[in-house]
Design a protein around this motif. Structure first.
Motif, PDB file in Angstrom:
ATOM      1  N   HIS A  80      -2.136 -67.458   7.342  1.00  0.00           N
ATOM      2  CA  HIS A  80      -1.676 -66.889   6.077  1.00  0.00           C
ATOM      3  C   HIS A  80      -2.457 -67.459   4.893  1.00  0.00           C
ATOM      4  O   HIS A  80      -2.979 -66.720   4.050  1.00  0.00           O
ATOM      5  CB  HIS A  80      -0.175 -67.149   5.889  1.00  0.00           C
ATOM      6  N   VAL A  81      -2.530 -68.790   4.837  1.00  0.00           N
ATOM      7  CA  VAL A  81      -3.167 -69.420   3.677  1.00  0.00           C
ATOM      8  C   VAL A  81      -4.677 -69.162   3.691  1.00  0.00           C
ATOM      9  O   VAL A  81      -5.291 -68.903   2.645  1.00  0.00           O
ATOM     10  CB  VAL A  81      -2.841 -70.927   3.639  1.00  0.00           C
ATOM     11  N   ALA A  82      -5.282 -69.197   4.865  1.00  0.00           N
ATOM     12  CA  ALA A  82      -6.714 -68.897   4.943  1.00  0.00           C
ATOM     13  C   ALA A  82      -6.990 -67.475   4.445  1.00  0.00           C
ATOM     14  O   ALA A  82      -8.021 -67.217   3.806  1.00  0.00           O
ATOM     15  CB  ALA A  82      -7.210 -69.066   6.378  1.00  0.00           C
ATOM     16  N   GLY A  83      -6.058 -66.561   4.719  1.00  0.00           N
ATOM     17  CA  GLY A  83      -6.212 -65.194   4.223  1.00  0.00           C
ATOM     18  C   GLY A  83      -6.223 -65.153   2.704  1.00  0.00           C
ATOM     19  O   GLY A  83      -7.024 -64.436   2.083  1.00  0.00           O
ATOM     20  N   VAL A  84      -5.325 -65.912   2.086  1.00  0.00           N
ATOM     21  CA  VAL A  84      -5.294 -65.962   0.612  1.00  0.00           C
ATOM     22  C   VAL A  84      -6.573 -66.588   0.076  1.00  0.00           C
ATOM     23  O   VAL A  84      -7.103 -66.164  -0.952  1.00  0.00           O
ATOM     24  CB  VAL A  84      -4.053 -66.754   0.136  1.00  0.00           C
ATOM     25  N   TRP A  85      -7.095 -67.581   0.784  1.00  0.00           N
ATOM     26  CA  TRP A  85      -8.287 -68.275   0.308  1.00  0.00           C
ATOM     27  C   TRP A  85      -9.582 -67.567   0.728  1.00  0.00           C
ATOM     28  O   TRP A  85     -10.676 -67.983   0.334  1.00  0.00           O
ATOM     29  CB  TRP A  85      -8.301 -69.716   0.844  1.00  0.00           C
ATOM     30  N   GLY A  86      -9.472 -66.552   1.557  1.00  0.00           N
ATOM     31  CA  GLY A  86     -10.659 -65.802   1.967  1.00  0.00           C
ATOM     32  C   GLY A  86     -11.575 -66.581   2.891  1.00  0.00           C
ATOM     33  O   GLY A  86     -12.806 -66.451   2.801  1.00  0.00           O
ATOM     34  N   PRO A 130       0.131 -74.845   1.188  1.00  0.00           N
ATOM     35  CA  PRO A 130       1.044 -74.384   0.122  1.00  0.00           C
ATOM     36  C   PRO A 130       2.294 -73.699   0.665  1.00  0.00           C
ATOM     37  O   PRO A 130       2.273 -73.060   1.721  1.00  0.00           O
ATOM     38  CB  PRO A 130       0.178 -73.418  -0.666  1.00  0.00           C
ATOM     39  N   GLY A 131       3.372 -73.822  -0.138  1.00  0.00           N
ATOM     40  CA  GLY A 131       4.652 -73.246   0.262  1.00  0.00           C
ATOM     41  C   GLY A 131       5.410 -74.142   1.220  1.00  0.00           C
ATOM     42  O   GLY A 131       6.345 -73.711   1.859  1.00  0.00           O
ATOM     43  N   TYR A 132       5.016 -75.410   1.275  1.00  0.00           N
ATOM     44  CA  TYR A 132       5.602 -76.390   2.192  1.00  0.00           C
ATOM     45  C   TYR A 132       5.363 -75.985   3.641  1.00  0.00           C
ATOM     46  O   TYR A 132       6.182 -76.194   4.526  1.00  0.00           O
ATOM     47  CB  TYR A 132       7.105 -76.569   1.934  1.00  0.00           C
ATOM     48  N   ARG A 133       4.195 -75.364   3.884  1.00  0.00           N
ATOM     49  CA  ARG A 133       3.830 -75.009   5.249  1.00  0.00           C
ATOM     50  C   ARG A 133       3.150 -76.190   5.939  1.00  0.00           C
ATOM     51  O   ARG A 133       2.511 -77.009   5.285  1.00  0.00           O
ATOM     52  CB  ARG A 133       2.870 -73.824   5.246  1.00  0.00           C
ATOM     53  N   ARG A 134       3.251 -76.216   7.252  1.00  0.00           N
ATOM     54  CA  ARG A 134       2.589 -77.272   8.027  1.00  0.00           C
ATOM     55  C   ARG A 134       1.149 -76.848   8.326  1.00  0.00           C
ATOM     56  O   ARG A 134       0.899 -75.722   8.751  1.00  0.00           O
ATOM     57  CB  ARG A 134       3.337 -77.510   9.334  1.00  0.00           C
ATOM     58  N   ILE A 135       0.245 -77.786   8.169  1.00  0.00           N
ATOM     59  CA  ILE A 135      -1.164 -77.450   8.369  1.00  0.00           C
ATOM     60  C   ILE A 135      -1.499 -77.303   9.858  1.00  0.00           C
ATOM     61  O   ILE A 135      -2.544 -76.748  10.211  1.00  0.00           O
ATOM     62  CB  ILE A 135      -2.075 -78.507   7.701  1.00  0.00           C
ATOM     63  N   ASP A 136      -0.604 -77.782  10.738  1.00  0.00           N
ATOM     64  CA  ASP A 136      -0.869 -77.617  12.179  1.00  0.00           C
ATOM     65  C   ASP A 136      -0.174 -76.380  12.754  1.00  0.00           C
ATOM     66  O   ASP A 136      -0.159 -76.185  13.968  1.00  0.00           O
ATOM     67  CB  ASP A 136      -0.457 -78.874  12.953  1.00  0.00           C
ATOM     68  N   ASP A 137       0.362 -75.535  11.891  1.00  0.00           N
ATOM     69  CA  ASP A 137       1.036 -74.310  12.336  1.00  0.00           C
ATOM     70  C   ASP A 137       0.027 -73.147  12.269  1.00  0.00           C
ATOM     71  O   ASP A 137      -0.447 -72.800  11.178  1.00  0.00           O
ATOM     72  CB  ASP A 137       2.234 -74.054  11.410  1.00  0.00           C
ATOM     73  N   PRO A 138      -0.334 -72.563  13.415  1.00  0.00           N
ATOM     74  CA  PRO A 138      -1.368 -71.511  13.398  1.00  0.00           C
ATOM     75  C   PRO A 138      -1.040 -70.351  12.459  1.00  0.00           C
ATOM     76  O   PRO A 138      -1.935 -69.833  11.778  1.00  0.00           O
ATOM     77  CB  PRO A 138      -1.407 -71.044  14.860  1.00  0.00           C
ATOM     78  N   ALA A 139       0.232 -69.954  12.395  1.00  0.00           N
ATOM     79  CA  ALA A 139       0.596 -68.842  11.514  1.00  0.00           C
ATOM     80  C   ALA A 139       0.418 -69.226  10.050  1.00  0.00           C
ATOM     81  O   ALA A 139      -0.047 -68.418   9.226  1.00  0.00           O
ATOM     82  CB  ALA A 139       2.043 -68.420  11.784  1.00  0.00           C
ATOM     83  N   ALA A 140       0.777 -70.472   9.720  1.00  0.00           N
ATOM     84  CA  ALA A 140       0.611 -70.938   8.338  1.00  0.00           C
ATOM     85  C   ALA A 140      -0.870 -70.986   7.974  1.00  0.00           C
ATOM     86  O   ALA A 140      -1.276 -70.579   6.877  1.00  0.00           O
ATOM     87  CB  ALA A 140       1.248 -72.320   8.186  1.00  0.00           C
ATOM     88  N   ARG A 141      -1.686 -71.467   8.879  1.00  0.00           N
ATOM     89  CA  ARG A 141      -3.127 -71.545   8.622  1.00  0.00           C
ATOM     90  C   ARG A 141      -3.704 -70.151   8.401  1.00  0.00           C
ATOM     91  O   ARG A 141      -4.516 -69.937   7.488  1.00  0.00           O
ATOM     92  CB  ARG A 141      -3.836 -72.233   9.800  1.00  0.00           C
ATOM     93  N   LEU A 154      -1.096 -69.201  -6.126  1.00  0.00           N
ATOM     94  CA  LEU A 154      -0.093 -70.069  -5.475  1.00  0.00           C
ATOM     95  C   LEU A 154       1.092 -69.229  -4.988  1.00  0.00           C
ATOM     96  O   LEU A 154       1.625 -69.465  -3.900  1.00  0.00           O
ATOM     97  CB  LEU A 154       0.359 -71.132  -6.475  1.00  0.00           C
ATOM     98  N   ARG A 155       1.509 -68.273  -5.805  1.00  0.00           N
ATOM     99  CA  ARG A 155       2.631 -67.409  -5.394  1.00  0.00           C
ATOM    100  C   ARG A 155       2.311 -66.720  -4.067  1.00  0.00           C
ATOM    101  O   ARG A 155       3.136 -66.674  -3.156  1.00  0.00           O
ATOM    102  CB  ARG A 155       2.907 -66.349  -6.462  1.00  0.00           C
ATOM    103  N   ARG A 156       1.094 -66.183  -3.980  1.00  0.00           N
ATOM    104  CA  ARG A 156       0.718 -65.480  -2.748  1.00  0.00           C
ATOM    105  C   ARG A 156       0.618 -66.464  -1.574  1.00  0.00           C
ATOM    106  O   ARG A 156       1.046 -66.169  -0.458  1.00  0.00           O
ATOM    107  CB  ARG A 156      -0.618 -64.757  -2.934  1.00  0.00           C
ATOM    108  N   ALA A 157       0.062 -67.632  -1.845  1.00  0.00           N
ATOM    109  CA  ALA A 157      -0.109 -68.610  -0.759  1.00  0.00           C
ATOM    110  C   ALA A 157       1.242 -69.136  -0.270  1.00  0.00           C
ATOM    111  O   ALA A 157       1.405 -69.465   0.902  1.00  0.00           O
ATOM    112  CB  ALA A 157      -0.996 -69.763  -1.231  1.00  0.00           C
TER     113      ALA A 157
END
Ligand code: SF4
Length: 702
Positions: A374-380, A361-372, A517-520
């Motif tokens: 962040h989003v994993a944090g939102v998803w717990g 989400p947020g047009y982040r790349r799934i192979d970017d460790p920082a993006a992963r 979604l806003r948080r992600a």
């Protein structure tokens, strides 16, 4: 908007009148729905994109709400080859969950795949991505938007550092002194958009159209360049060549705001206009006139659409037009720039929030460790548990049921049996699955193949957000309750997740999903963190990026810098290459596809609307009269269009609007008239876009 009178439903209290948006294309025309007793009345609303206009599809959209073919109960197939039969929701969901369990246990999580759609709301697209990555733990998710805007998206990302179809409001079209449309036919696909073009013309602006057909849009142009399909890139490079040789390049802009120009200049130096004329058929004089009209204008806009993008070199073709726009110093100035006319209703939002194979989400790349992280944090969840990138849509579908491909597929809001390239092959792949589940409001051609069909709500029955072709986030508003027996896509995902895992329940309320979604999306390129439903209501939509609730949104991008590491846009040297499938003695004609005014995409919905069916009752094959004479064909003669992959049969429609070496068919119909039985599945190496817009065929009397 409400009139105070409200009706109570199982979803809560709904208004008797609602300001919402059309369910179909990315213009997302503003409309008002009114409860008029037995019928729902549709009214046009003065929204910035449509300014009080709707096309025939919008006016008739409410006809599907109570359509007799509406699905209101789940359907199950008990054995391969058997008939679909009505079932309870529990039986249907249990069957899906058991099937997914079996496939996962036997083959692993990547044996389950998810296929979404560019018409799903942002909340659904987001929830689908989360469901795939967290509940199913599969890397295999992609969607039909891959076949619409992915080439423009990839080219925009690599040049500008961001992909927002229009980086300016649509109203800017009216301010442009010169407007160049490439492979776009908004007079038929988005008629209300032409109000902005009319503004531009009334101000004395020039309209140039590049299209192999003399479409309704091209016929309004001051200059129509009619290239052979698949040669737009050569045309774009020739335009830049002319701009260079005539000293029309904005050198100050290039020096201050871009990188990579020298290499493009060297490449384009060899792209002689005479060679472009030989390849495309466009006279040098017309190329020169177009280049000068763009360069002489104080403000100029270049827009591409599917005609230029749906090629195995679609990304490079768009890059060539972006190069031209950058060389002329257009992006970032009001009334100037480059943009892509997004097609599907939520084609923009649908490509931002995680239903793409390589995206979070947020047009982040799934192979970017920082993006992963962040989003994993939102998803717990632990970032390490998130799968990696999957494969683009066609590759995904083409692998179904094969030894290395998924064995189960969940389809939401898509009808690949009609819309996929080389559709006969994809239909066969779908039949090879152990489990095919389709969520739809009608029995689409893909639903007809399913083991389980789940009936879902439609636009006037649900809340949510959509993001239109301008990057403006809009509210879709529930106006009436869904029929008994119908569930929302969010409710279906939550019910399946409850059966598949013992994790926290998934939210079913669209607003709750939007808040997540806003948080992600916070901090990502498509940042929705500052967008609230109240703010959308107050401002007629909010443009992303909008990171702060109290901060401004961004109707116009690139005024000061591009969102690249150094703030500069990037030129990319690109050169013409031939279509993936050249014509030959056996297949001597070029075949191209597109849309007609009264139908939409695979036609699942619009083919069932009486007025639209009357206006456009079936497929046809458009031929130039000279070609028809050579073939011994007259208007209405049944013809076959045959490629190496399959054939379509439909009546001939003679028109001088098309080149004599090219035939055209719309892609809205299934069965014998299915245009995608013929199309080529050659893919763009960057975007995964199939080559819908050109292949080699022969035409015969049927
Ligand atoms: S289909 Fe597109 S152009 Fe037509 S009314 Fe709907 S949003 Fe507007």
């Amino acid at each position: 908007m409400t009139d105070g009178a409200r009706v109570a439903t199982r979803s809560g209290v709904l208004p008797r009148e609602a300001a919402t948006h059309c369910p179909y294309c990315a213009l997302q025309c503003g409309m008002v729905l009114r409860d008029a007793g037995d019928v729902v009345e549709v009214g046009a609303r003065d929204f910035p994109t449509n300014r009080g206009g709707l096309c025939q599809k919008g006016w008739t959209a409410a006809e599907l709400l109570d359509h007799p073919e509406r699905l209101t109960t789940p359907l199950l197939r008990d054995r391969p080859g058997g008939e679909l039969r009505p079932a309870s929701w529990d039986e249907a969901l249990d069957r899906v969950a058991a099937g997914l369990h079996t496939v996962r246990d036997r083959y692993g999580p990547d044996a389950v795949a998810v296929f979404g759609g560019g018409g799903l709301t942002n909340e659904k697209a987001y929830a689908l991505g989360r469901f795939a990555r967290v509940t199913l733990r599969t890397r295999h998710i992609d969607y039909n938007g891959r076949w619409c805007m992915s080439s423009a998206a990839a080219a925009g990302n690599r040049a500008f550092g961001v992909d927002r179809g229009l980086p300016f409001p649509l109203a800017d079209l009216g301010r442009a002194d010169t407007l160049l449309l490439v492979g776009a036919n908004p007079a038929e696909t988005m008629p209300p958009l032409m109000r902005h073009v009319a503004d531009q013309r009334e101000r004395g602006g020039r309209l140039i159209v590049i299209d192999p057909r003399a479409t309704a849009t091209a016929r309004q142009a001051d200059l129509h360049l009619q290239p052979l399909p698949g040669t737009d890139l050569a045309v774009a490079n020739a335009l830049l060549h002319i701009a260079l040789t005539e000293g029309l390049v904005d050198r100050a802009y290039v020096a201050a705001r871009t990188t990579g120009f020298d290499e493009v200049r060297r490449t384009v130096a060899g792209c002689w206009p005479a060679e472009a004329e030989r390849l495309s058929g466009v006279p040098v004089a017309d190329l020169e006139a177009a280049a000068r009209a763009l360069a002489d204008a104080d403000r100029a806009i270049i827009l591409t659409a599917r005609g230029a993008e749906q090629h195995a070199k679609g990304v490079d073709t768009v890059s060539a037009f972006i190069n031209l726009a950058l060389a002329l110093g257009l992006p970032g100035r009001p009334g100037s720039g480059y943009g892509c006319l997004t097609g599907q209703g939520n084609g923009q939002g649908g490509r931002e929030h995680g239903q793409k194979a390589d995206q979070l989400p947020g047009y982040r790349r799934i192979d970017d460790p920082a993006a992963r992280a962040h989003v994993a944090g939102v998803w717990g969840v632990d970032p390490a548990t998130l799968p990696g990138p999957g494969v683009p849509a066609y590759q995904l579908l083409d692998s179904l049921g094969t030894p290395s491909g998924p064995r189960a597929l969940l389809v939401f809001g898509s009808n690949p049996v009609v819309s996929a390239p080389r559709a006969t092959r994809i239909e066969s792949r779908l039949r090879d699955l152990d489990l095919l589940v389709v969520a739809d409001l009608l029995r689409s051609e893909t639903a007809e193949l399913a083991d389980v069909v789940l009936p879902v709500t439609q636009w006037a029955e649900e809340d949510g957000t959509m993001t239109n072709l301008e990057g403006r986030v809009l509210r879709r508003r529930a106006f009436r309750p869904p029929p008994a027996g119908v569930r929302t896509d969010l409710e279906i995902l939550a019910a399946l997740a409850a059966r598949l895992t013992d994790g926290a329940p998934l939210p079913t309320d669209p607003r709750t999903v939007f808040e997540e979604l806003r948080r992600a999306s916070a901090g990502g390129p498509a940042d929705y963190a500052g967008i609230t439903w109240e703010r959308i209501d107050a401002d007629e939509g909010v443009f992303w990026p909008c990171p702060d609730e109290d901060g401004p949104d961004r109707p116009r991008l690139f005024a000061d810098r591009f969102p690249t590491p150094d703030g500069r846009a990037r030129f990319h040297p690109v050169t013409h290459r031939p279509a993936a499938e050249p014509v030959c003695a056996d297949y001597p004609l070029h075949f191209t596809t597109g849309r007609v005014l009264a139908q939409y995409q695979s036609g699942t919905q619009t083919r069932r609307v009486a007025a639209l069916r009357r206006a456009a009752p079936g497929g046809f094959v458009e031929l130039h009269p000279d070609l028809a004479a050579r073939l011994g064909v007259t208007d209405g003669t049944p013809v076959r269009v045959v490629s190496r992959r399959g054939e379509l049969r439909a009546p001939a429609r003679l028109s001088p609007a098309i080149r004599p070496d090219t035939v055209f068919a719309p892609f809205h119909w299934p069965g014998a008239a299915r245009a995608n039985s013929v199309t080529n599945d050659a893919l763009d190496p960057v975007s995964g876009m199939p080559e819908f817009k050109i292949c080699a065929v022969r035409v015969e009397r049927a």
